[in-house]
Design an enzyme around this catalytic site. Structure first.
Site, PDB file in Angstrom:
ATOM      1  N   PHE A 135     -16.860 -11.274 -17.271  1.00 10.64           N
ATOM      2  CA  PHE A 135     -15.774 -11.528 -16.323  1.00 10.64           C
ATOM      3  C   PHE A 135     -15.613 -13.029 -16.184  1.00 10.64           C
ATOM      4  O   PHE A 135     -16.565 -13.744 -15.867  1.00 10.64           O
ATOM      5  CB  PHE A 135     -16.069 -10.908 -14.954  1.00 10.64           C
ATOM      6  CG  PHE A 135     -14.923 -11.084 -13.991  1.00 10.64           C
ATOM      7  CD1 PHE A 135     -13.821 -10.247 -14.034  1.00 10.64           C
ATOM      8  CD2 PHE A 135     -14.934 -12.114 -13.057  1.00 10.64           C
ATOM      9  CE1 PHE A 135     -12.746 -10.418 -13.164  1.00 10.64           C
ATOM     10  CE2 PHE A 135     -13.867 -12.290 -12.181  1.00 10.64           C
ATOM     11  CZ  PHE A 135     -12.777 -11.444 -12.232  1.00 10.64           C
ATOM     12  N   ASP A 220     -20.587 -19.727 -18.189  1.00 16.20           N
ATOM     13  CA  ASP A 220     -19.847 -19.476 -16.953  1.00 16.20           C
ATOM     14  C   ASP A 220     -20.869 -19.178 -15.863  1.00 16.20           C
ATOM     15  O   ASP A 220     -21.406 -18.088 -15.775  1.00 16.20           O
ATOM     16  CB  ASP A 220     -18.891 -18.292 -17.165  1.00 16.20           C
ATOM     17  CG  ASP A 220     -18.124 -17.923 -15.898  1.00 16.20           C
ATOM     18  OD1 ASP A 220     -18.519 -18.372 -14.804  1.00 16.20           O
ATOM     19  OD2 ASP A 220     -17.132 -17.173 -16.020  1.00 16.20           O
ATOM     20  N   LYS A 249     -17.621 -20.237  -6.843  1.00 15.54           N
ATOM     21  CA  LYS A 249     -18.276 -19.416  -5.818  1.00 15.54           C
ATOM     22  C   LYS A 249     -19.228 -20.196  -4.883  1.00 15.54           C
ATOM     23  O   LYS A 249     -18.791 -20.746  -3.899  1.00 15.54           O
ATOM     24  CB  LYS A 249     -18.974 -18.234  -6.472  1.00 15.54           C
ATOM     25  CG  LYS A 249     -17.963 -17.259  -7.082  1.00 15.54           C
ATOM     26  CD  LYS A 249     -18.515 -15.875  -7.295  1.00 15.54           C
ATOM     27  CE  LYS A 249     -17.405 -14.874  -7.516  1.00 15.54           C
ATOM     28  NZ  LYS A 249     -17.060 -14.608  -8.901  1.00 15.54           N
TER      29      LYS A 249
HETATM   30  C1  LIG Z   1     -15.861 -14.600  -9.770  1.00 15.42           C
HETATM   31  C2  LIG Z   1     -16.025 -15.066 -11.153  1.00 15.42           C
HETATM   32  C3  LIG Z   1     -15.006 -15.785 -11.809  1.00 15.42           C
HETATM   33  C4  LIG Z   1     -13.657 -16.014 -11.188  1.00 15.42           C
HETATM   34  O1  LIG Z   1     -13.731 -16.854 -10.063  1.00 15.42           O
HETATM   35  P1  LIG Z   1     -12.456 -16.963  -9.108  1.00 15.42           P
HETATM   36  O2  LIG Z   1     -12.856 -18.020  -8.126  1.00 15.42           O
HETATM   37  O3  LIG Z   1     -12.256 -15.614  -8.482  1.00 15.42           O
HETATM   38  O4  LIG Z   1     -11.306 -17.359  -9.934  1.00 15.42           O
HETATM   39  C5  LIG Z   1     -15.252 -16.254 -13.081  1.00 15.42           C
HETATM   40  N1  LIG Z   1     -16.428 -16.032 -13.682  1.00 15.42           N
HETATM   41  C6  LIG Z   1     -17.430 -15.357 -13.081  1.00 15.42           C
HETATM   42  C7  LIG Z   1     -18.722 -15.177 -13.797  1.00 15.42           C
HETATM   43  C8  LIG Z   1     -17.260 -14.837 -11.811  1.00 15.42           C
HETATM   44  O5  LIG Z   1     -18.238 -14.134 -11.226  1.00 15.42           O
END
Ligand SMILES: *Cc1c(COP(=O)(O)O)cnc(C)c1O
Length: 397
Positions: A135, A220, A249
């Protein structure tokens, strides 16, 4: 008369699905709804409130900065951005950082950087190898990178240049590599995919392959970063330093901020090629600096290790009591999940709501735990007791 906020939202908001709870206040690991009911919050705003809700250090930083300077155009230098940049560079050993507003936007920046790197250093290579069940966010390129066809289908055609391989399979990465490949992009532990933990040496093997092939390794760390896995950055747990890392986050202590970072050797963006109106604004950077400093100075990562072990042993005890219902308990630090054989997550969550414990049904068979890293032993024990009762009721009917 009390207001029915849920009905009002359904009238006015272009909404996604939510749990039927209106949260009005938070403090530490707890939140309260509009009827005054108290909950232990083990979702922590999607692994955002890493030092809890309304942490005094973050509140103070926001209040002071709000009264001093909240926004300038990025035509000018500001101080909080530099303070935050310095601490992130020092802690990560990467060389440069760029601030934006979300995880998806951080990944967009990393993707642009990787494409430019491919253009400059790899004969125009632009393809990025990503993992199934990954994701990376909801913007078009981030959705294209996300290994989840349901998130892509309604919005096709997708931007091109992303290929997907099974997670935790180094041979698949090798097979997918072609002269068109410029980077490999992975989460150290897949969060939204259901808390999928790779084998100990997977990321190191990918690192080595990227070195051999001249590819960038993009990690990420939007969910795994800022102490969640028991190290400030998730890659430190796996001992595999990336070329590019994205954060969001937990970075802001509750305010919206994202970042991408890079080694000097691949920090190829030059002025005019990337930007953001709000990115790195003084208000969010002051909050993020306060939250980040707190995490480092109070070694919240170490608490994540300790409390993570306590949470996991409690969940494993539940698994031993219910071997036919519980398939697996897994996770690293304070990113954990319990997987059941049946589609029990919605029922478990409804029962947890009633108990006053907030959790995330990340898949129909998987419930995810991601409390603040400041969670205490008492709170972990309380959550386990609530979860045990909720689980017992959920499997009974
Ligand atoms: C939540 C998340 C995103 C997206 O972040 P947003 O602030 O909602 O755009 C991208 N990568 C990972 C691994 C995430 O958990």
């Amino acid at each position: 008369m009390t207001t029915d906020w849920i009905a009002l939202e359904q009238q006015y908001y272009m909404t996604t699905r939510r749990q039927p709870i209106v949260i009005v206040r938070g403090q530490g690991t707890r939140v309260w709804d509009d009827k005054g009911k108290e909950y232990l919050d083990f979702t922590a705003g999607w692994a955002v409130n890493n030092i809890g809700h309304c942490h005094p250090a973050v509140v103070k930083a926001i209040q002071e900065q709000a009264a001093t300077l909240t926004q300038t155009s990025n035509q000018f230098y500001t101080v909080p951005q530099v303070q935050l940049a310095k601490v992130l560079v020092e802690q990560s050993g990467l060389d440069k950082v760029f601030f934006c507003n979300s995880g998806a936007e951080a990944n967009e920046g990393a993707i642009k950087l990787a494409r430019k790197y491919g253009r400059d250093h790899r004969n125009g290579a632009y393809e990025i190898i990503c993992a199934d069940h990954s994701f990376h966010g909801r913007t078009l390129a981030a959705v294209a990178a996300t290994g989840h066809p349901a998130y892509q289908e309604p919005f096709k055609p997708m931007p091109e240049g992303f290929v997907h391989v099974p997670f935790n399979d180094i041979e698949a990465v090798k097979l997918a590599t072609t002269p068109k490949t410029c980077a490999v992009m992975l989460e150290p532990v897949q969060g939204e995919g259901g808390v999928n933990v790779p084998s100990r040496d997977y990321l190191r093997q990918v690192r080595q392959w990227c070195d051999e092939q001249g590819l960038l390794l993009i990690l990420d760390e939007v969910q795994t970063g800022m102490g969640r896995l028991g190290t400030l950055f998730g890659w430190q747990h796996f001992d595999a330093k990336p070329d590019v890392m994205t954060l969001a986050k937990g970075l802001g202590g509750g305010v919206p901020i994202g970042a991408f970072m890079a080694r000097a050797s691949c920090a190829v963006l030059v002025p005019g090629e990337h930007g953001s109106t709000f990115g790195g604004n003084p208000l969010v950077c002051a909050a993020a600096y306060a939250a980040t400093s707190w995490i480092i100075e109070h070694d919240c990562s170490a608490n994540a290790v300790k409390m993570g072990a306590r949470l996991m042993s409690g969940l494993k005890a539940l698994q031993r009591q219910h071997p036919r219902e519980v398939k697996e308990v897994r996770g690293v630090g304070l990113l954990q999940a319990i997987e059941t054989h049946r589609d029990l997550a919605p029922k478990i969550i409804a029962e947890c709501n009633a108990e006053g414990l907030l959790l995330n049904p990340v898949r129909p068979t998987i419930v995810r735990f991601m409390p603040p890293l400041t969670v205490t032993e008492q709170e972990v024990d309380e959550a386990l007791a609530k979860f045990g009762r909720a689980f017992t009721r959920a499997i009974a009917n």
